[in-house]
Write a protein that holds these residues in place. Structure first.
Motif, PDB file in Angstrom:
ATOM      1  N   THR A  66      -3.654   4.861  -1.616  1.00 58.18           N
ATOM      2  CA  THR A  66      -4.539   5.253  -0.938  1.00 58.18           C
ATOM      3  C   THR A  66      -4.092   6.400  -0.011  1.00 58.18           C
ATOM      4  OG1 THR A  66      -6.391   4.442   0.673  1.00 58.18           O
ATOM      5  CG2 THR A  66      -4.141   3.595   0.792  1.00 58.18           C
TER       6      THR A  66
ATOM      7  N   GLY B  65       3.575  -1.519   3.992  1.00 58.43           N
ATOM      8  CA  GLY B  65       3.552  -0.319   3.353  1.00 58.43           C
ATOM      9  C   GLY B  65       5.003   0.546   3.451  1.00 58.43           C
TER      10      GLY B  65
ATOM     11  N   LEU C 143      -5.121  -0.807   6.152  1.00 64.77           N
ATOM     12  CA  LEU C 143      -4.763  -1.923   5.305  1.00 64.77           C
ATOM     13  C   LEU C 143      -3.451  -2.888   6.000  1.00 64.77           C
ATOM     14  CD1 LEU C 143      -5.155  -0.674   1.832  1.00 64.77           C
ATOM     15  CD2 LEU C 143      -6.470  -2.338   2.922  1.00 64.77           C
TER      16      LEU C 143
ATOM     17  N   LEU D  41      -4.112   3.427   4.259  1.00 60.91           N
ATOM     18  CA  LEU D  41      -2.931   2.594   4.314  1.00 60.91           C
ATOM     19  C   LEU D  41      -2.602   2.034   5.702  1.00 60.91           C
ATOM     20  CD1 LEU D  41       0.587   3.567   2.594  1.00 60.91           C
ATOM     21  CD2 LEU D  41       0.491   2.688   4.850  1.00 60.91           C
TER      22      LEU D  41
ATOM     23  N   TYR E  12      -1.912  -1.048  -3.645  1.00 64.59           N
ATOM     24  CA  TYR E  12      -2.940  -0.301  -3.350  1.00 64.59           C
ATOM     25  C   TYR E  12      -2.513   1.361  -3.158  1.00 64.59           C
ATOM     26  CZ  TYR E  12      -5.048  -4.837  -2.003  1.00 64.59           C
ATOM     27  OH  TYR E  12      -5.412  -6.104  -2.090  1.00 64.59           O
TER      28      TYR E  12
ATOM     29  N   ALA F 129       0.885  -1.265   0.033  1.00 64.35           N
ATOM     30  CA  ALA F 129      -0.133  -0.116   0.167  1.00 64.35           C
ATOM     31  C   ALA F 129       0.962   1.213  -0.016  1.00 64.35           C
ATOM     32  CB  ALA F 129      -0.858   0.023   1.282  1.00 64.35           C
TER      33      ALA F 129
END
Length: 322
Positions: free
Chosen positions: A228, A244, A236, A233, A226, A199
């Motif tokens: 975002t 991340g 997630l 983030l 992803y 992410a």
């Protein structure tokens, strides 16, 4: 008919496009309307400005003379407009701090420090994903300072118009949920994370390309990314849907740990920018000092970063912080 700036813009547009048809499209005019305007301009200036045939439109000697002057006048007028906007937005007699920043941990710390030292000064903030947008607002005089970041040693935008100073340099860490199988590691290589979903937050710099290149060097291509906002983030990562990347100054949320990447394949540079001709330039040294102190405070709020800094400061290891 007196010559106006809009007439010079028309002449330059035709010369740049190389034909009336393409110039009319660029200007949003009908070709017949543009042709009529060109004829009136040519009558006003005493002769044809372009030789026109099926191959397009080429400046005549008179056209080259007018174009040479237009290429000087039009940028000068644009600069005058920018200066006027900056002047109109300048404060009168008292300090004012209009701060623009990308999403990150330093803007809040800078606001806190400035508000403590200048409790009666007007202070406002503006955030955006785009470093270019914030830089443009500083150039136009709508913001006083830009607190942004760049990947590695890549240059910030608008270097010809704004003054930039480095606030701090950070390694990029990886964010993992506490229950992740690798959460307890002292550091990780990107190769160990090759099978993960990722992410990230959006941006207009080169970080995405640098991340992809670092993964390629590690022998894999991220399969799922992803894009975002920061809150999503973190969510997630917390629920284990993705991992991340974050600047090492990021203070982990509950349920999340940050781990250094072995060899520091990615770095982040925090920058403060201002326009050298604006009133903000006078207080820039003090604001820069506050920003650097905010960076130091943020760095030591993350225990993993504090440990990393202590290791990097050991003899024989290069220090990346500063």
């Amino acid at each position: 008919m007196e010559l106006e700036l809009r007439h010079l813009k028309i002449i330059r547009a035709i010369a740049d496009a190389g034909s009336l048809t393409r110039a009319a499209t660029a200007l949003g005019l009908a070709q017949s309307a543009l042709s009529g305007q060109l004829k009136r301009i040519e009558r006003s200036l005493g002769g044809p400005l372009f030789d026109r045939d099926r191959g397009g439109a080429r400046p005549t000697p008179l056209g080259e003379l007018v174009l040479d002057r237009a290429r000087v006048l039009l940028p000068a007028i644009h600069e005058l407009q920018d200066d006027a906007v900056r002047f109109a937005n300048a404060w009168e007699g008292i300090p004012r701090f209009r701060l623009g920043g990308t999403h990150g941990p330093l803007l809040g710390g800078l606001v806190d420090r400035i508000a403590a030292v200048h409790p009666s000064a007007p202070l406002s903030t503006y955030t955006a994903w785009s470093v270019a947008e914030i830089s443009d607002l500083v150039t136009e005089g709508r913001l006083d300072y830009a607190l942004v970041g760049c990947c590695g040693d890549s240059p910030p935008p608008a270097t010809e118009r704004l003054t930039w100073r480095t606030v701090g340099r950070d390694p990029v860490f990886v964010m993992l949920p506490e229950g992740h199988r690798l959460a307890g590691e002292r550091e990780l290589s990107l190769r160990e994370l090759g099978g993960e979903s990722w992410a990230c937050v959006p941006g207009d710099g080169c970080f995405g390309d640098c991340f992809s290149a670092a993964c390629a060097r590690a022998g894999f291509t991220p399969q799922t990314v992803y894009e975002t906002d920061t809150a999503s983030l973190v969510h997630l990562v917390e629920v284990g849907r993705a991992i991340g990347l974050c600047r090492a100054t990021f203070a982990p949320a509950p349920g999340i740990v940050t781990v250094p990447l072995r060899g520091t394949p990615l770095r982040w540079r925090h920058l403060l920018g201002w326009h050298p001709g604006s009133p903000a330039a006078g207080t820039a040294p003090a604001v820069l000092l506050h920003a650097r102190q905010a960076h130091d405070e943020a760095a030591h709020r993350n225990p993993r970063y504090a440990e990393w800094l202590a290791r990097e400061a050991q003899p024989g290891r290069a220090e990346a912080h500063g």
